[in-house]
Motif scaffolding. Structure first.
Motif, short mmCIF file in Angstrom:
data_model
loop_
_atom_site.label_atom_id
_atom_site.label_comp_id
_atom_site.label_asym_id
_atom_site.label_seq_id
_atom_site.Cartn_x
_atom_site.Cartn_y
_atom_site.Cartn_z
N TYR A 38 0.82 -1.21 0.00
CA TYR A 38 0.00 0.00 0.00
C TYR A 38 0.86 1.26 0.00
CZ TYR A 38 -3.95 3.05 0.62
OH TYR A 38 -4.89 4.02 0.42
N ARG A 46 -5.41 6.49 -6.65
CA ARG A 46 -6.71 6.50 -5.96
C ARG A 46 -7.70 7.38 -6.71
NH1 ARG A 46 -7.17 5.27 -0.41
NH2 ARG A 46 -9.37 5.71 -0.76
N SER A 50 -11.40 6.79 -8.91
CA SER A 50 -12.56 7.60 -8.51
C SER A 50 -13.21 8.35 -9.68
CB SER A 50 -12.15 8.60 -7.43
OG SER A 50 -11.62 7.93 -6.30
N ARG A 53 -16.99 9.66 -10.01
CA ARG A 53 -17.58 9.86 -8.68
C ARG A 53 -17.64 11.34 -8.33
NH1 ARG A 53 -16.32 5.02 -4.83
NH2 ARG A 53 -17.06 6.49 -3.29
N ARG A 97 -12.27 14.21 -0.43
CA ARG A 97 -13.38 13.52 0.23
C ARG A 97 -14.20 12.80 -0.82
NH1 ARG A 97 -13.19 18.39 2.49
NH2 ARG A 97 -12.63 18.56 4.67
N SER A 100 -12.71 6.68 -4.07
CA SER A 100 -12.88 5.23 -4.08
C SER A 100 -11.87 4.59 -3.13
CB SER A 100 -12.65 4.70 -5.50
OG SER A 100 -12.58 3.30 -5.50
N GLU A 101 -12.23 3.44 -2.61
CA GLU A 101 -11.32 2.66 -1.77
C GLU A 101 -10.24 1.99 -2.62
OE1 GLU A 101 -11.12 2.02 1.62
OE2 GLU A 101 -12.55 3.65 1.88
N ARG A 102 -10.52 1.87 -3.91
CA ARG A 102 -9.61 1.18 -4.83
C ARG A 102 -8.54 2.14 -5.35
NH1 ARG A 102 -12.22 0.46 -9.36
NH2 ARG A 102 -10.56 -0.83 -10.17
#
Length: 178
Positions: A38, A46, A50, A53, A97, A100-102
């Motif tokens: 990570y 990241r 996203s 989104r 803010r 995505s978590e991915r």
């Protein structure tokens, strides 16, 4: 035969203990590996995950900017707001803010994601659209991008034909006016 049963029970117990010990060691190793992997994830990766989104970005010299993330490229991103678009330099982003978590690794990015900030600014110059050029210190220049150099954009401010050169390194974001 009870001594044989006792012996088999002892072996079963030892085997269970060894399996439990192995599982604990493996879980610790996997946790270390996840942490190590990570630390290679970038903010851009990241953000790439996203795209599409709704996000809120904190940007130096501007504050909170919200919209749908349309594009991520080398050093910049495009955020589409309800009434205006924002080209934001990634180094000017201080918080995100809604991401995505991915993450999407750079090798999986589309070819157009390799285009630098100059490409986005040349598109604005070609369109002749009036924009606000926000500088990271909070100052701003309203005008039309005329030409784009290697590390700066030339902005015609409309004030008696005045031209302002804005270095990429100081630019936080460019806001469309329509």
């Amino acid at each position: 035969m009870t001594w044989e049963n006792d012996l088999f029970e002892l072996f079963d117990d030892l085997e269970s203990q060894a399996a439990a010990s192995f599982a604990l060691e493996r879980e610790a190793e996997l946790a270390d590996r996840r942490r190590a992997e990570y630390q290679e994830v970038t903010l851009a990766a990241r953000l790439m995950a996203s795209v599409g989104r709704g996000l809120t970005l904190e940007v130096n010299g501007i504050g909170a900017v919200s919209g749908v993330l349309e594009r991520v490229a080398t050093g910049w991103l495009l955020l589409r707001g309800p009434s205006q678009d924002w080209v934001i330099r990634e180094p000017a982003v201080t918080a995100v803010r809604g991401a995505s978590e991915r993450a999407v690794p750079a090798v999986a990015w589309p070819v157009v994601a390799k285009l630098g900030l100059g490409s986005a600014l040349r598109g604005l110059a070609d369109a002749g659209e009036r924009c606000v050029f926000h500088v990271a210190d909070g100052s701003r220049h309203e005008g039309v991008a005329r030409r784009v150099g290697a590390d700066f954009v030339e902005v015609a401010t409309g004030e008696a034909g005045q031209i302002v050169l804005v270095p990429f390194g100081t630019l936080a974001a460019v806001q469309s006016r329509g």
